[in-house]
Design a protein around this motif. Structure first.
Motif, PDB file in Angstrom:
ATOM      1  N   LEU A 148       3.035  10.165  -9.771  1.00  0.00           N
ATOM      2  CA  LEU A 148       2.219  10.154 -11.128  1.00  0.00           C
ATOM      3  C   LEU A 148       1.468  11.505 -11.250  1.00  0.00           C
ATOM      4  CD1 LEU A 148       1.852   7.862 -13.136  1.00  0.00           C
ATOM      5  CD2 LEU A 148      -0.431   7.379 -11.965  1.00  0.00           C
ATOM      6  N   ARG A 149       1.316  12.007 -10.131  1.00  0.00           N
ATOM      7  CA  ARG A 149       0.701  13.460 -10.020  1.00  0.00           C
ATOM      8  C   ARG A 149       1.605  14.570  -9.863  1.00  0.00           C
ATOM      9  NH1 ARG A 149      -2.817  11.587 -12.060  1.00  0.00           N
ATOM     10  NH2 ARG A 149      -4.897  11.006 -11.525  1.00  0.00           N
TER      11      ARG A 149
ATOM     12  N   LYS B 191     -12.861   9.140  -0.320  1.00  0.00           N
ATOM     13  CA  LYS B 191     -11.888   8.685   0.587  1.00  0.00           C
ATOM     14  C   LYS B 191     -10.699   9.609   0.525  1.00  0.00           C
ATOM     15  CE  LYS B 191      -9.810   4.010   1.587  1.00  0.00           C
ATOM     16  NZ  LYS B 191      -9.801   2.598   1.175  1.00  0.00           N
TER      17      LYS B 191
ATOM     18  N   LYS C  25       0.731  -1.345  -0.055  1.00  0.00           N
ATOM     19  CA  LYS C  25       0.167   0.065  -0.047  1.00  0.00           C
ATOM     20  C   LYS C  25       0.779   1.119   0.054  1.00  0.00           C
ATOM     21  CE  LYS C  25      -4.449   1.361   1.968  1.00  0.00           C
ATOM     22  NZ  LYS C  25      -5.239   0.816   3.061  1.00  0.00           N
TER      23      LYS C  25
ATOM     24  N   ARG D 197      10.070   6.102  -3.261  1.00  0.00           N
ATOM     25  CA  ARG D 197       8.857   5.393  -3.736  1.00  0.00           C
ATOM     26  C   ARG D 197       8.072   4.589  -2.705  1.00  0.00           C
ATOM     27  NH1 ARG D 197       8.729   2.568  -9.848  1.00  0.00           N
ATOM     28  NH2 ARG D 197       6.355   2.230  -9.862  1.00  0.00           N
TER      29      ARG D 197
ATOM     30  N   ASP E 191     -16.447   8.672  -7.415  1.00  0.00           N
ATOM     31  CA  ASP E 191     -16.518   8.464  -9.033  1.00  0.00           C
ATOM     32  C   ASP E 191     -15.133   7.634  -9.390  1.00  0.00           C
ATOM     33  OD1 ASP E 191     -15.640  10.789  -8.871  1.00  0.00           O
ATOM     34  OD2 ASP E 191     -16.403  11.249 -10.887  1.00  0.00           O
ATOM     35  N   GLY E 192     -14.054   7.618  -8.399  1.00  0.00           N
ATOM     36  CA  GLY E 192     -12.795   7.349  -8.547  1.00  0.00           C
ATOM     37  C   GLY E 192     -11.603   8.363  -9.060  1.00  0.00           C
ATOM     38  N   ARG E 193     -12.093   9.633  -8.909  1.00  0.00           N
ATOM     39  CA  ARG E 193     -10.988  10.456  -9.293  1.00  0.00           C
ATOM     40  C   ARG E 193      -9.980  10.688  -8.383  1.00  0.00           C
ATOM     41  NH1 ARG E 193     -11.216  13.596 -14.298  1.00  0.00           N
ATOM     42  NH2 ARG E 193     -13.262  13.022 -15.387  1.00  0.00           N
ATOM     43  N   VAL E 194      -8.871  10.826  -8.808  1.00  0.00           N
ATOM     44  CA  VAL E 194      -7.545  11.065  -7.993  1.00  0.00           C
ATOM     45  C   VAL E 194      -7.007  12.097  -7.868  1.00  0.00           C
ATOM     46  CG1 VAL E 194      -5.632   9.796  -6.886  1.00  0.00           C
ATOM     47  CG2 VAL E 194      -7.462   8.553  -7.899  1.00  0.00           C
TER      48      VAL E 194
ATOM     49  N   THR F 279       3.494   5.741  -5.467  1.00  0.00           N
ATOM     50  CA  THR F 279       3.481   5.892  -6.963  1.00  0.00           C
ATOM     51  C   THR F 279       2.536   6.903  -7.343  1.00  0.00           C
ATOM     52  OG1 THR F 279       3.977   3.456  -6.902  1.00  0.00           O
ATOM     53  CG2 THR F 279       3.172   4.338  -9.038  1.00  0.00           C
ATOM     54  N   THR F 280       1.474   6.896  -6.761  1.00  0.00           N
ATOM     55  CA  THR F 280       0.159   7.631  -7.184  1.00  0.00           C
ATOM     56  C   THR F 280       0.680   9.204  -6.805  1.00  0.00           C
ATOM     57  OG1 THR F 280      -1.390   6.121  -6.239  1.00  0.00           O
ATOM     58  CG2 THR F 280      -2.340   8.226  -6.796  1.00  0.00           C
TER      59      THR F 280
ATOM     60  N   ILE G 187      -6.558   9.906   2.106  1.00  0.00           N
ATOM     61  CA  ILE G 187      -5.413   9.206   2.422  1.00  0.00           C
ATOM     62  C   ILE G 187      -4.399  10.186   2.818  1.00  0.00           C
ATOM     63  CG2 ILE G 187      -3.913   7.423   2.044  1.00  0.00           C
ATOM     64  CD1 ILE G 187      -6.414   6.921  -0.097  1.00  0.00           C
TER      65      ILE G 187
ATOM     66  N   ASP H 124       2.224   1.904  -3.648  1.00  0.00           N
ATOM     67  CA  ASP H 124       1.025   2.196  -4.178  1.00  0.00           C
ATOM     68  C   ASP H 124       0.517   3.629  -4.032  1.00  0.00           C
ATOM     69  OD1 ASP H 124      -1.162   2.096  -5.890  1.00  0.00           O
ATOM     70  OD2 ASP H 124      -2.595   1.230  -4.267  1.00  0.00           O
TER      71      ASP H 124
ATOM     72  N   GLU I 250      -6.099   6.949   6.771  1.00  0.00           N
ATOM     73  CA  GLU I 250      -7.070   7.141   6.036  1.00  0.00           C
ATOM     74  C   GLU I 250      -8.458   7.284   6.712  1.00  0.00           C
ATOM     75  OE1 GLU I 250      -7.746   3.576   3.511  1.00  0.00           O
ATOM     76  OE2 GLU I 250      -5.384   2.877   4.031  1.00  0.00           O
TER      77      GLU I 250
END
Lengths: 84, 184
Positions: A33-34, A56, A23, A41, A75-78, A29-30, A58, A26, A48
């Motif tokens: 990525l932004r 959500k 986690k 890393r 709706d899954g937007r990060v 990495t996110t 974090i 992960d 959370e």
């Protein structure tokens, strides 16, 4: 028999570590990525929370001491926001 | 005679060898070679006509101008057919299968997958916005650059799943076409 058991035990410990992404990795990495820096890393101090509408949040700290907040909408937007 | 309490040297060797085998199974050595198999084969095939021509020329050193032009024509014909064949071979991976494989891969985590999904949705929205404004043809190069950047990110992130990474890269043209076809 003992050696076979030892071999199986070694397999059990080795295979998951080789495959799974933790986690902390992960989240790091996110963040990368932004477009933010997260050396190594990996992150620590992960916290959370989730609100009533399913969004959500974090919070995690990278190895350079910078704390970030990841917002995952229902709706899954990060999106990633630097906190300090 | 009693057996010693501490682990035997043979037991330690067994554990080490098993760990190495497990690691080799997890990260197969042929994965890197697989990653470039299709493209490399096509390149090798395309390079062969050159070598044939050279060999032919060395066998018949007193060729006239007409024969040389014939040879050149043969060479270009061979060069034209081989890359076309390679191109048709490249676009064979089904996009729905790629989507499923991307969702199910263990090489990237859930949040990373969500972030990639957000980026793809953003790209599709950008395409649709330009389409509504009738600017898609003008902005196509810009959108394609964004798409290439995003694909490069995904391919880099998938270092733990080299086969999926290769398949995504190989079928990039199909993915681009399907993105252009998506309408709001």
């Amino acid at each position: 028999m003992k050696r076979i058991l030892l071999a199986l035990l070694a397999m059990v410990f080795m295979v998951p570590t080789a495959h799974a992404v933790s986690k902390a990795e992960d989240i790091a990495t996110t963040i990368i990525l932004r477009g933010h820096a997260c050396p190594g890393r990996t992150v620590n101090n992960i916290a959370e929370s989730m609100d009533a509408s399913g969004n959500k949040t974090i919070q995690a700290t990278c190895s350079n001491g910078v704390r970030y907040q990841l917002n995952v909408s229902a709706d899954g937007r990060v999106s990633v926001q630097r906190l300090n | 005679m009693q057996t010693p309490e501490f682990p035997n040297v043979v037991d330690i060797i067994v554990v080490v060898v098993t760990c190495l085998i497990a690691l080799m199974l997890a990260f197969p050595l042929y994965a890197d070679a697989q990653g470039f198999s299709n493209t490399d084969v096509s390149r090798v095939e395309a390079a062969e006509p050159n070598s044939n021509v050279k060999r032919h020329v060395t066998k018949v050193p007193v060729l006239k101008v007409a024969n040389v032009t014939e040879l050149k024509f043969e060479k270009t014909e061979a060069e034209e057919t081989k890359p076309e064949k390679a191109k048709t071979e490249q676009v064979t991976v089904d996009i729905d299968t790629l989507k499923t494989r991307l969702k199910e891969t263990d090489a990237i985590g859930v949040f990373t997958k969500l972030a990639i999904r957000s980026d793809i949705v953003g790209l599709v929205e950008e395409i649709n916005r330009y389409r509504k404004q009738s600017k898609l043809e003008l902005k196509k190069a810009e959108v394609r650059a964004n798409f290439d950047g995003l694909l490069l990110k995904i391919v880099t992130l998938l270092e733990g799943d080299p086969v999926l990474s290769r398949d995504l890269y190989v079928s990039r043209e199909s993915i681009w076409k399907s993105l252009l076809e998506v309408k709001a």
